[in-house]
Design a protein around this motif. Structure first.
Motif, PDB file in Angstrom:
ATOM      1  N   GLU A  98      54.302  13.483  80.539  1.00  0.00           N
ATOM      2  CA  GLU A  98      54.422  13.439  79.088  1.00  0.00           C
ATOM      3  C   GLU A  98      55.689  14.095  78.556  1.00  0.00           C
ATOM      4  OE1 GLU A  98      51.620  16.834  80.261  1.00  0.00           O
ATOM      5  OE2 GLU A  98      51.992  14.739  80.808  1.00  0.00           O
ATOM      6  N   PRO A 157      55.583  15.943  73.026  1.00  0.00           N
ATOM      7  CA  PRO A 157      54.158  15.950  73.377  1.00  0.00           C
ATOM      8  C   PRO A 157      53.282  16.452  72.242  1.00  0.00           C
ATOM      9  CG  PRO A 157      55.316  17.773  74.422  1.00  0.00           C
ATOM     10  CD  PRO A 157      56.369  16.911  73.798  1.00  0.00           C
ATOM     11  N   ARG A 216      62.016   9.692  74.147  1.00  0.00           N
ATOM     12  CA  ARG A 216      60.600   9.949  74.372  1.00  0.00           C
ATOM     13  C   ARG A 216      60.083  10.720  73.172  1.00  0.00           C
ATOM     14  NH1 ARG A 216      59.767  15.319  76.061  1.00  0.00           N
ATOM     15  NH2 ARG A 216      61.658  16.425  76.727  1.00  0.00           N
ATOM     16  N   ASN A 272      55.644   8.515  78.773  1.00  0.00           N
ATOM     17  CA  ASN A 272      56.107   9.575  77.868  1.00  0.00           C
ATOM     18  C   ASN A 272      56.249   9.079  76.425  1.00  0.00           C
ATOM     19  OD1 ASN A 272      58.397   7.985  77.918  1.00  0.00           O
ATOM     20  ND2 ASN A 272      59.744   9.544  78.787  1.00  0.00           N
ATOM     21  N   ARG A 273      55.572   7.941  76.127  1.00  0.00           N
ATOM     22  CA  ARG A 273      55.592   7.347  74.782  1.00  0.00           C
ATOM     23  C   ARG A 273      57.030   7.095  74.312  1.00  0.00           C
ATOM     24  NH1 ARG A 273      52.918  10.300  70.415  1.00  0.00           N
ATOM     25  NH2 ARG A 273      53.950  12.153  71.257  1.00  0.00           N
ATOM     26  N   SER A 285      50.518   7.739  85.279  1.00  0.00           N
ATOM     27  CA  SER A 285      51.461   8.838  85.497  1.00  0.00           C
ATOM     28  C   SER A 285      52.917   8.388  85.365  1.00  0.00           C
ATOM     29  CB  SER A 285      51.259   9.448  86.885  1.00  0.00           C
ATOM     30  OG  SER A 285      49.945   9.906  87.053  1.00  0.00           O
TER      31      SER A 285
END
Length: 478
Positions: A158, A324, A321, A281-282, A241
Motif C-alpha cells: 500500500e 494510505p 499512488r 497501491n491505488r 499484493s
C-alpha cells in the motif's frame, strides 16, 4: 566457411563483453537495502538553548549501494523548528548497523555530532538509538523505529511506488518480447519472410518454400531490407499484493544489409507506450520506452542459422499512488530505468512436402537499473537493480499454402537469475521463473520481396499473471 567462423568468434566475443560489463549487484548486506519510514524521538539535555526539549521527528532511512545508509527527517510541528539529519557509511555485524556519522541540527543552525549510533533490523522493522554532543554541556539522545517501505527483497504494497512492483513483474516478459521480435526479424531478413526458423539457401539466393528473398543484384549492389511492426499487449496481475492491469502499444522497425554472402547486419529502433493501473497501491503509471538494438544473422547451412542482438532501452515512468489510510492525496514520482540486453539463438528448419518445421534454442541476458529518486512527499526510493538470465527452447510448425503460411509456435523460457520479491503484507508472491508463450497466426510472402505476418500470442504457466498480444509486421527486401 571462414567468414562464418570469423563472425561466430565475433558473436562469442560480444557476448563475453556484454556479460562482463553488466552492472554489478550489491551482494553484501542486501537485507538493509531499502527505504524505511518511521519516527525518531529526540531529547536535548543540559545547557541547550530552549532545553531540556523533547520532540518527535518523521524520518526516512535509505539503503544505498554497498554499505552506505542515509537517514533524514524534519520536526513534527515542534516549538523550536529543529531538524535532524545524519548520514555516513555503516559497519554491519549480523543484523546490527553501527558507525553512522553526522548529527542533530537545532533551529539556530548549531550542529551536535553523534558520539554513538546503532540500529538493528528485525524482519521489516529497523530500531535505532544514538547519543550526541553539541558541546558546552549540551547533549542529546535519539531513539526510534522505522518500517521497510520498499527494498530489494521486501515490499509493503500500500505504500510502495508503482515502478518497484511493475519492474520486478514485467521486466522478464518485456525483454523476452523484444528479444523474440528482433530474432524473428533477423530470420525474416535472411529468408525474405518472418519465419522463426532458419531459411534455406539455393543457387539464386535465400529461399524458403521456393520464395526468393534477398537475391544478390536485385536492384541493389548490396541487398537490403526494411521492416516495421506494431503490437498491442494486454496484461493483468491479479494477486492483491502486487495487483495491476494495463496495456501497451509497441512500434519496432529496422533496416538490414547483406554485406557478406549469407549474412545480414542491421539495427532496430523501437518505441513503446504503456498505461497501467496499479491496484496494489491505488495508483497509476504511464511509461515511455525507447529502444535501439543492433543485430547480426548468418546462415550456417541449408537448415541452420544463428542470430545475435545487443540492445539498450530507456524507460521513463510517470506515476502516482494514493497515500494510505483511504486518503485521496496523490504521491507522484517520475523515475527512469536503463536496460541493457543481449541474446544469442541457434535456429533450425526442415521441410516435409508443404509442411515447414522449425526450432530454436537460445539464451538471453539483461539488466535494468532504476536510479534513486524522491517521491513528492519526500520519501527516497533507492536504486533498484534487476538482472535477467534465461534460456529458451521453441518449436514452430507451419503449412505452406500458395502465398500464405498459417503457423503455431510454442516457446518455453526459464529464468535462472530471477529477482524474487516478498510482500510484507497480503498474499505471498509466487515469483514464477518460467513460462510458455504460444503464438499463432498467418505469414504472407510474395516473389516481389514483400512479406508480412499477423499473429496472436498468449502466455501460460505464470500463476497470477496473464498476457495477450496481437502484432502485425510488414517487410520489403530490395
Amino acid at each position: 566457411m571462414r567468414y562464418l567462423e570469423k563472425h561466430i568468434r565475433l558473436i562469442v566475443a560480444c557476448t563475453m563483453i556484454f556479460l562482463s560489463s553488466s552492472p554489478t549487484w550489491a551482494t553484501s548486506n542486501e537485507d538493509f537495502l531499502g527505504t524505511y519510514v518511521g519516527t525518531d524521538n529526540v531529547t536535548l539535555f543540559g545547557s541547550c538553548a530552549g532545553g531540556p526539549f523533547t520532540g518527535a521527528y518523521a524520518s526516512t532511512i535509505s539503503g544505498l549501494n554497498g554499505n552506505t545508509v542515509t537517514l533524514s527527517g524534519t520536526s513534527n510541528a515542534t516549538s523550536d523548528g529543529s531538524t535532524v539529519s545524519f548520514t555516513g557509511t555503516d559497519s554491519i555485524s549480523g543484523n546490527t548497523l553501527t558507525g553512522i556519522s553526522g548529527g542533530l541540527q537545532d533551529s539556530a543552525g548549531n550542529v551536535g555530532a553523534f558520539t554513538s549510533f546503532s540500529a538493528t533490523l528485525s524482519g521489516t522493522t529497523l530500531t535505532f538509538n544514538s547519543t550526541g554532543d553539541f558541546g558546552g554541556g549540551c547533549t542529546f539522545s535519539t531513539n526510534g523505529s522505522a518500517t521497510l517501505v520498499s527494498g530489494d527483497t521486501v515490499i509493503v504494497p500500500e505504500v510502495t511506488s508503482s515502478s518497484t512492483v511493475t519492474e520486478a513483474v514485467l521486466f522478464n516478459t518485456q525483454v523476452q518480447g523484444t528479444v523474440s521480435d528482433v530474432s524473428s526479424h533477423i530470420s525474416g531478413a535472411l529468408s525474405g519472410i518472418g519465419f522463426t526458423g532458419g531459411p534455406r539457401v539455393s543457387d539464386n539466393g535465400f529461399k524458403i518454400g521456393g520464395t526468393t528473398g534477398l537475391n544478390a543484384g536485385d536492384g541493389s549492389a548490396i541487398p537490403y531490407g526494411v521492416w516495421g511492426s506494431y503490437s498491442y499487449s494486454d496484461y493483468e496481475n491479479d494477486l492483491s499484493s502486487t495487483a495491476f492491469d494495463g496495456s501497451s502499444h509497441s512500434f519496432l522497425g529496422g533496416i538490414d544489409f547483406s554485406f557478406w554472402g549469407n549474412t545480414v547486419v542491421g539495427v532496430a529502433l523501437g518505441y513503446d507506450v504503456g498505461d497501467i493501473d496499479t491496484t496494489f497501491n491505488r495508483g497509476q503509471q504511464d511509461t515511455d520506452t525507447y529502444t535501439i538494438a543492433p543485430y547480426f544473422g548468418a546462415l550456417l547451412s541449408d537448415n541452420l542459422s544463428v542470430d545475435f542482438a545487443l540492445g539498450y532501452s530507456k524507460v521513463d515512468y510517470d506515476q502516482f499512488r494514493l497515500a494510505p489510510g483511504g486518503s485521496t492525496t496523490q504521491i507522484t514520482s517520475s523515475p527512469n530505468a536503463d536496460r541493457w540486453f543481449g541474446a544469442l539463438n541457434l535456429n533450425g528448419i526442415t521441410f516435409y512436402d508443404n509442411w515447414i518445421i522449425g526450432g530454436r534454442v537460445g539464451a538471453s541476458f539483461a539488466t535494468s537499473n532504476i536510479d534513486r529518486y524522491t517521491e513528492s512527499n519526500g520519501i527516497i526510493v533507492d536504486d533498484s537493480r534487476t538482472k535477467l538470465g534465461s534460456v529458451s527452447i521453441a518449436s514452430d510448425v507451419a503449412y505452406s499454402w500458395d502465398n500464405y503460411e498459417p503457423f503455431i509456435n510454442l516457446s518455453y523460457q526459464y529464468d535462472f537469475q530471477l529477482k524474487e520479491i516478498t510482500a510484507a503484507t497480503g498474499p505471498a508472491i509466487s515469483n514464477d521463473n518460467d513460462d510458455i508463450l504460444m503464438t499463432t497466426g498467418v505469414r504472407y510472402f510474395n516473389k516481389n520481396g514483400i512479406s508480412g505476418n499477423i499473429e496472436y500470442s498468449k502466455r501460460f504457466l505464470r500463476e497470477d499473471f496473464d498476457e495477450d498480444r496481437i502484432s502485425l509486421t510488414i517487410r520489403a527486401d530490395f
